[in-house]
Design an enzyme around this catalytic site. Structure first.
Site, PDB file in Angstrom:
ATOM      1  N   ARG A   1     -20.792  51.380  40.733  1.00  0.00           N
ATOM      2  CA  ARG A   1     -19.801  52.314  40.364  1.00  0.00           C
ATOM      3  C   ARG A   1     -19.316  53.217  41.585  1.00  0.00           C
ATOM      4  O   ARG A   1     -19.296  54.454  41.610  1.00  0.00           O
ATOM      5  CB  ARG A   1     -20.588  53.276  39.306  1.00  0.00           C
ATOM      6  CG  ARG A   1     -20.904  53.060  38.080  1.00  0.00           C
ATOM      7  CD  ARG A   1     -19.512  52.552  37.294  1.00  0.00           C
ATOM      8  NE  ARG A   1     -19.931  51.686  35.976  1.00  0.00           N
ATOM      9  CZ  ARG A   1     -20.439  50.524  36.055  1.00  0.00           C
ATOM     10  NH1 ARG A   1     -20.112  49.826  37.304  1.00  0.00           N
ATOM     11  NH2 ARG A   1     -20.811  50.031  35.079  1.00  0.00           N
TER      12      ARG A   1
ATOM     13  N   SER B   1     -19.089  57.632  30.781  1.00  0.00           N
ATOM     14  CA  SER B   1     -20.496  57.991  31.060  1.00  0.00           C
ATOM     15  C   SER B   1     -20.278  58.990  32.195  1.00  0.00           C
ATOM     16  O   SER B   1     -19.731  59.191  33.108  1.00  0.00           O
ATOM     17  CB  SER B   1     -21.177  56.677  31.811  1.00  0.00           C
ATOM     18  OG  SER B   1     -21.295  55.768  30.673  1.00  0.00           O
TER      19      SER B   1
ATOM     20  N   GLU C   1     -21.224  60.319  37.684  1.00  0.00           N
ATOM     21  CA  GLU C   1     -20.458  59.104  37.878  1.00  0.00           C
ATOM     22  C   GLU C   1     -18.895  59.740  37.884  1.00  0.00           C
ATOM     23  O   GLU C   1     -17.951  59.013  38.388  1.00  0.00           O
ATOM     24  CB  GLU C   1     -20.360  58.186  36.557  1.00  0.00           C
ATOM     25  CG  GLU C   1     -19.524  56.855  36.576  1.00  0.00           C
ATOM     26  CD  GLU C   1     -19.723  55.939  35.529  1.00  0.00           C
ATOM     27  OE1 GLU C   1     -21.085  55.658  35.172  1.00  0.00           O
ATOM     28  OE2 GLU C   1     -18.661  55.437  34.873  1.00  0.00           O
TER      29      GLU C   1
END
Ligand SMILES: Cc1cc2nc3c(=O)[nH]c(=O)nc-3n(C[C@H](O)[C@H](O)[C@H](O)COP(=O)(O)OP(=O)(O)OC[C@H]3O[C@@H](n4cnc5c(N)ncnc54)[C@H](O)[C@@H]3O)c2cc1C
Length: 284
Positions: A109, A186, A276
């Site tokens: 990520r 998320s 995130e």
């Protein structure tokens, strides 16, 4: 992205370039997609053309040019596995450059682009296998849904449909009628730790001796269940990692919930969760 209630003192570019070019080679194709092209339409196009490598990334909202930013990933695939180069406008040097996959510094990520103002992604080139079958299905939940052993390959359309169905069940496909999908995906990444985590927590070994923990498991076991509310902000009723805004709350409300969850997990397990999402002109 989560943007401060007071906004952002700067210019926002909305990139609307669209379309893709295919260079077909023996057993694979190099496909260059414009940054503004809707990602899921691109994935659908590749599945229909019989190009394998991005089918498990079906249903992720956003544009193709956004995918290298955080090395978009889901259900066992990440774009870094198939990206060969990214064309960028380098704002520091004032020139268009082509970066190889290695130069993008892809990680879980993350990439050199995330949280940097330097780069504007213009197009992205993928190397996809010319193959009617998916890449080996590595994600256990997806393999169960497809009723195949992990590692098996399935028709591309079957992989895409199964992913879309699993994502819909979790409220992870945008649906104006479903308030659980009013999220940024998320909110937290799965934490990477080198020790000091609960022995009963699910943990996956990663390179360099670190393990990846499940942020969803930590959040639930710290007492934050699906549907947990704090004012107008709520954890999705279908997916623990998605923080939603069902009642027209503010960014302050949303970040209040995120901070309560982060602090609760730290108190209970000594593990720090990191966002995130990209926070614009605000902090957690
Ligand atoms: C319901 C839902 C489910 C999601 N599921 C997933 C998932 O499974 N896996 C996953 O990885 N992500 C997921 N996401 C997150 C999101 O879809 C991805 O991060 C996506 O790539 C964002 O694309 P975007 O075009 O909307 O970018 P934005 O949200 O507009 O931007 C995100 C960041 O990238 C930068 N950026 C975007 N485009 C460019 C460009 N062309 N050049 C330079 N910088 C750029 C922005 O400045 C910003 O910092 C989900 C989000 C939602 C809402």
């Amino acid at each position: 992205m989560v943007i401060a209630d007071e906004g952002f003192p700067g210019t926002v570019l909305l990139i609307r370039s669209a379309g893709w070019d295919v260079t077909h080679l023996d057993d694979h194709a190099l496909v260059t997609v414009q940054a503004g092209h809707e990602w899921d339409q691109f994935v659908l196009g590749m599945v229909e053309l019989g190009y394998s490598g991005v089918e498990c990334l079906s249903g992720i909202p956003g544009a193709a040019g956004g995918t290298p930013i955080q090395n978009v990933g889901a259900y066992g695939q990440e774009v870094s596995e198939t990206i060969t180069r990214v064309t960028v406008y380098d704002r520091d040097e004032g020139e268009v450059r082509t970066l190889t996959s290695e130069e993008c510094l892809f990680a879980y990520r993350h990439s050199r682009f995330k949280r940097s103002d330097r780069w504007v992604v213009l197009d992205v080139t993928f190397r996809l296998r010319a193959d009617p079958l998916s890449a080996p299905i590595s994600f256990p939940e997806l393999a169960r849904r497809l009723e195949v052993p992990p590692g098996e390959r399935v028709p591309l359309a079957a992989a895409r449909e199964a992913v879309l169905e699993l994502r819909r069940r979790k409220g992870m496909v945008l649906d104006p009628g479903d308030p659980d999908t009013r999220s940024a995906g998320s909110f937290f990444t799965n934490p990477l730790v080198s020790g000091g985590y609960p022995s009963n927590a699910p943990a996956w070994p990663m390179p360099n001796g670190v393990v990846k923990l499940s942020a969803a498991w930590l959040i639930e076991n710290a007492g934050f269940h699906k549907g947990y509310r704090r004012g107008p902000a709520a954890i999705s009723s279908k997916h623990t990692l998605a923080l939603t805004n069902p009642d027209h709350g503010t960014t302050k409300d949303l970040l209040g919930l995120a901070a309560e969850i982060r602090d609760g997990v730290l108190d209970r397990f000594g593990v720090t969760l990191h966002p995130e999402v990209v926070l614009v002109n605000c902090t957690l």
